[in-house]
Design an enzyme around this catalytic site. Structure first.
Site, PDB file in Angstrom:
ATOM      1  N   ARG A  22      57.531  25.698 -10.126  1.00  0.00           N
ATOM      2  CA  ARG A  22      58.065  26.293 -11.346  1.00  0.00           C
ATOM      3  C   ARG A  22      58.193  25.258 -12.455  1.00  0.00           C
ATOM      4  O   ARG A  22      58.025  25.559 -13.627  1.00  0.00           O
ATOM      5  CB  ARG A  22      59.413  26.946 -11.054  1.00  0.00           C
ATOM      6  N   ASP A  27      67.104  35.443  -5.727  1.00  0.00           N
ATOM      7  CA  ASP A  27      67.156  34.676  -4.475  1.00  0.00           C
ATOM      8  C   ASP A  27      68.274  35.232  -3.583  1.00  0.00           C
ATOM      9  O   ASP A  27      68.114  35.349  -2.364  1.00  0.00           O
ATOM     10  CB  ASP A  27      67.452  33.196  -4.727  1.00  0.00           C
ATOM     11  N   ARG A  42      67.244  38.386  -1.922  1.00  0.00           N
ATOM     12  CA  ARG A  42      66.366  38.079  -0.770  1.00  0.00           C
ATOM     13  C   ARG A  42      67.216  37.607   0.408  1.00  0.00           C
ATOM     14  O   ARG A  42      66.968  37.988   1.558  1.00  0.00           O
ATOM     15  CB  ARG A  42      65.361  36.981  -1.153  1.00  0.00           C
ATOM     16  N   HIS A  46      67.103  28.150  -9.460  1.00  0.00           N
ATOM     17  CA  HIS A  46      66.282  29.253  -8.947  1.00  0.00           C
ATOM     18  C   HIS A  46      65.037  28.629  -8.329  1.00  0.00           C
ATOM     19  O   HIS A  46      64.298  27.915  -9.005  1.00  0.00           O
ATOM     20  CB  HIS A  46      65.891  30.196 -10.077  1.00  0.00           C
TER      21      HIS A  46
HETATM   22  P1  6V0 Z   1      52.307  37.966 -16.794  1.00  0.00           P
HETATM   23  O1  6V0 Z   1      51.874  39.225 -16.103  1.00  0.00           O
HETATM   24  O2  6V0 Z   1      51.279  36.942 -17.141  1.00  0.00           O
HETATM   25  O3  6V0 Z   1      53.109  38.410 -18.108  1.00  0.00           O
HETATM   26  C1  6V0 Z   1      53.508  37.557 -19.129  1.00  0.00           C
HETATM   27  C2  6V0 Z   1      53.186  38.278 -20.416  1.00  0.00           C
HETATM   28  O4  6V0 Z   1      53.711  37.540 -21.520  1.00  0.00           O
HETATM   29  C3  6V0 Z   1      51.676  38.415 -20.645  1.00  0.00           C
HETATM   30  O5  6V0 Z   1      51.333  39.779 -20.766  1.00  0.00           O
HETATM   31  C4  6V0 Z   1      51.441  37.631 -21.936  1.00  0.00           C
HETATM   32  O6  6V0 Z   1      50.401  38.168 -22.723  1.00  0.00           O
HETATM   33  C5  6V0 Z   1      52.816  37.771 -22.585  1.00  0.00           C
HETATM   34  N1  6V0 Z   1      53.020  36.811 -23.673  1.00  0.00           N
HETATM   35  C6  6V0 Z   1      52.535  35.561 -23.794  1.00  0.00           C
HETATM   36  N2  6V0 Z   1      52.922  35.037 -24.969  1.00  0.00           N
HETATM   37  C7  6V0 Z   1      53.682  35.967 -25.598  1.00  0.00           C
HETATM   38  C8  6V0 Z   1      54.362  36.009 -26.830  1.00  0.00           C
HETATM   39  N3  6V0 Z   1      54.358  34.968 -27.672  1.00  0.00           N
HETATM   40  N4  6V0 Z   1      55.032  37.143 -27.150  1.00  0.00           N
HETATM   41  C9  6V0 Z   1      55.041  38.191 -26.316  1.00  0.00           C
HETATM   42  N5  6V0 Z   1      54.410  38.203 -25.115  1.00  0.00           N
HETATM   43  C10 6V0 Z   1      53.733  37.103 -24.766  1.00  0.00           C
HETATM   44  O7  6V0 Z   1      53.413  37.211 -15.931  1.00  0.00           O
HETATM   45  P2  6V0 Z   1      54.538  37.901 -15.034  1.00  0.00           P
HETATM   46  O8  6V0 Z   1      55.016  39.120 -15.735  1.00  0.00           O
HETATM   47  O9  6V0 Z   1      54.076  37.997 -13.637  1.00  0.00           O
HETATM   48  O10 6V0 Z   1      55.692  36.789 -15.073  1.00  0.00           O
HETATM   49  C11 6V0 Z   1      56.411  36.533 -16.268  1.00  0.00           C
HETATM   50  C12 6V0 Z   1      57.358  35.359 -16.097  1.00  0.00           C
HETATM   51  O11 6V0 Z   1      58.418  35.716 -15.227  1.00  0.00           O
HETATM   52  C13 6V0 Z   1      56.712  34.113 -15.479  1.00  0.00           C
HETATM   53  O12 6V0 Z   1      57.204  32.964 -16.146  1.00  0.00           O
HETATM   54  C14 6V0 Z   1      57.209  34.144 -14.045  1.00  0.00           C
HETATM   55  O13 6V0 Z   1      57.187  32.888 -13.412  1.00  0.00           O
HETATM   56  C15 6V0 Z   1      58.602  34.676 -14.262  1.00  0.00           C
HETATM   57  N6  6V0 Z   1      59.290  35.222 -13.094  1.00  0.00           N
HETATM   58  C16 6V0 Z   1      60.604  34.947 -12.964  1.00  0.00           C
HETATM   59  C17 6V0 Z   1      61.340  35.433 -11.899  1.00  0.00           C
HETATM   60  C18 6V0 Z   1      62.799  35.091 -11.774  1.00  0.00           C
HETATM   61  O14 6V0 Z   1      63.431  35.379 -10.750  1.00  0.00           O
HETATM   62  N7  6V0 Z   1      63.404  34.507 -12.793  1.00  0.00           N
HETATM   63  C19 6V0 Z   1      60.716  36.247 -10.935  1.00  0.00           C
HETATM   64  C20 6V0 Z   1      59.408  36.569 -11.090  1.00  0.00           C
HETATM   65  C21 6V0 Z   1      58.578  36.052 -12.167  1.00  0.00           C
END
Ligand code: 6V0
Length: 333
Positions: free
Chosen positions: A105, A165, A168, A192
């Site tokens: 991360r 976490d 889980r 996390h």
């Molecule tokens: P994803 O499916 O790539 O979605 C991210 C989205 O953000 C994409 O659709 C991008 O186009 C969009 N994006 C990028 N730049 C911008 C911007 N400037 N404005 C608006 N949108 C933008 O990733 P996913 O949804 O799988 O994960 C998103 C984030 O959540 C990642 O950083 C993961 O690591 C994190 N998670 C955090 C968790 C937690 O427990 N805190 C758990 C799961 C994932």
């Protein structure tokens, strides 16, 4: 429909009460899982989606709108410009570079800080009284980043932290004991992910402290089993990402659950990422966010629980805090 006989103009039936607006930034796997879970929970009157990819955004917004016949009435607005979030009560930030299989991360950090510089200041300007809930990884550092960039008080900037976490953890303990996970209370705290700390003494089942009796009566609750559970919790995200490419459903429910506690002023206790300076020997001078059990309500973080930690647990927490603080210092915010 026509106005009633006294000639009063047709007014929206909700005009006399303040509407609740939730914005989700990033309409990827996680953002959409959160948005759809919130939709089913009758929590918001309006949901705003912000996404950098216009076609994806329009497709996701339309797909949700087409479910209107089966859901509570919610206005769904969307845009690539953060202005669409104006007057939000809660802004959930999931935008980010996705964690790729095997990537830690912390490696995601620099890519996501650049992104947050584009997102957080305009969001804070459009909704100066909102609560900010950070989900993108590395979540503890990005919560710090969001706090600095927004200028909001720390009580209104919250990271989803170890709420996932801990769920889980509760699932695995419940499976081990063949009980309902909702009856299991158990906290993971700290960072996390990789260095999160399992608080074994926090395990209770049906409201009764359970760890000591479990250790005394279950051979299957020996050191090796405990370490197996802790490793399964920590490795949980990597396992799901390795299998399906991303995680979505559990984080969706976890964040919707936090949103409910916040906006409905539930005063429930969740392990979330908070400004942890001064807790458990973490230096007062180290501005660092990590997860501790916190009481959540409409004002955000209403208080942080003082846990009765073993020296080993507290030391682990301080180690994580130091690493996180060093990472935050590199950002020069
Ligand atoms: P994803 O499916 O790539 O979605 C991210 C989205 O953000 C994409 O659709 C991008 O186009 C969009 N994006 C990028 N730049 C911008 C911007 N400037 N404005 C608006 N949108 C933008 O990733 P996913 O949804 O799988 O994960 C998103 C984030 O959540 C990642 O950083 C993961 O690591 C994190 N998670 C955090 C968790 C937690 O427990 N805190 C758990 C799961 C994932």
């Amino acid at each position: 429909f026509r106005p009633v006989a006294d000639d009063s103009p047709l007014t929206p039936s909700t005009a006399h009460r303040r509407l609740t607006k939730i914005s989700v930034i990033g309409a990827g796997n996680v953002g959409m899982a959160i948005a759809q879970t919130i939709l089913t929970q009758n929590l918001a009157d309006e949901i705003a989606l912000v996404e950098a990819l216009p076609d994806k955004l329009r497709g996701e917004a339309l797909d949700l709108q087409h479910a209107a016949a089966f859901l509570p009435r919610v206005r769904i607005v969307s845009g690539t410009d953060p202005a669409v979030t104006k007057n939000s009560d809660l802004v959930i930030v999931t935008a980010g570079a996705r964690q790729i299989p095997g990537e830690t991360r912390l490696n995601l950090l620099q890519r996501n800080v650049t992104l947050y510089r584009k997102i957080v200041p305009p969001v804070a300007e459009h909704s100066p009284d909102a609560l900010l809930l950070v989900v993108s990884n590395p979540v503890d550092v990005l919560t710090y980043v969001a706090w600095k960039l927004s200028g909001f008080p720390a009580s209104r900037v919250i990271g989803s932290g170890t709420n996932l976490d801990s769920s889980r953890f509760r699932f695995l303990v419940a499976k081990h004991l063949d009980v309902n996970a909702q009856d299991v209370q158990a906290y993971m705290v700290g960072e996390h992910g990789d260095s999160s700390v399992a608080i074994w003494s926090s395990i209770s089942v049906g409201g009764m402290p359970a760890f000591k009796s479990l250790r005394d009566s279950h051979h299957s609750f020996d050191e090796a089993a405990l370490e197996g559970i802790r490793r399964a919790v920590v490795g949980g995200a990597y396992e799901v990402i390795g299998l399906k490419g991303y995680t979505s459903w559990a984080i969706g429910y976890s964040v919707a659950n936090l949103a409910t506690s916040l906006l409905r002023d539930q005063r429930r206790v969740h392990p979330v990422s908070v400004l942890a300076s001064g807790f458990h020997g973490i230096s007062d001078g180290h501005e660092v966010f990590l997860s501790l059990p916190a009481r959540l309500g409409r004002g955000g973080i209403l208080g942080v629980a003082e846990m009765d930690l073993t020296e080993a647990e507290a030391a682990q927490l301080r180690r994580s805090a130091k690493t996180l603080w060093e990472n935050c210092q590199l950002l020069g915010l």
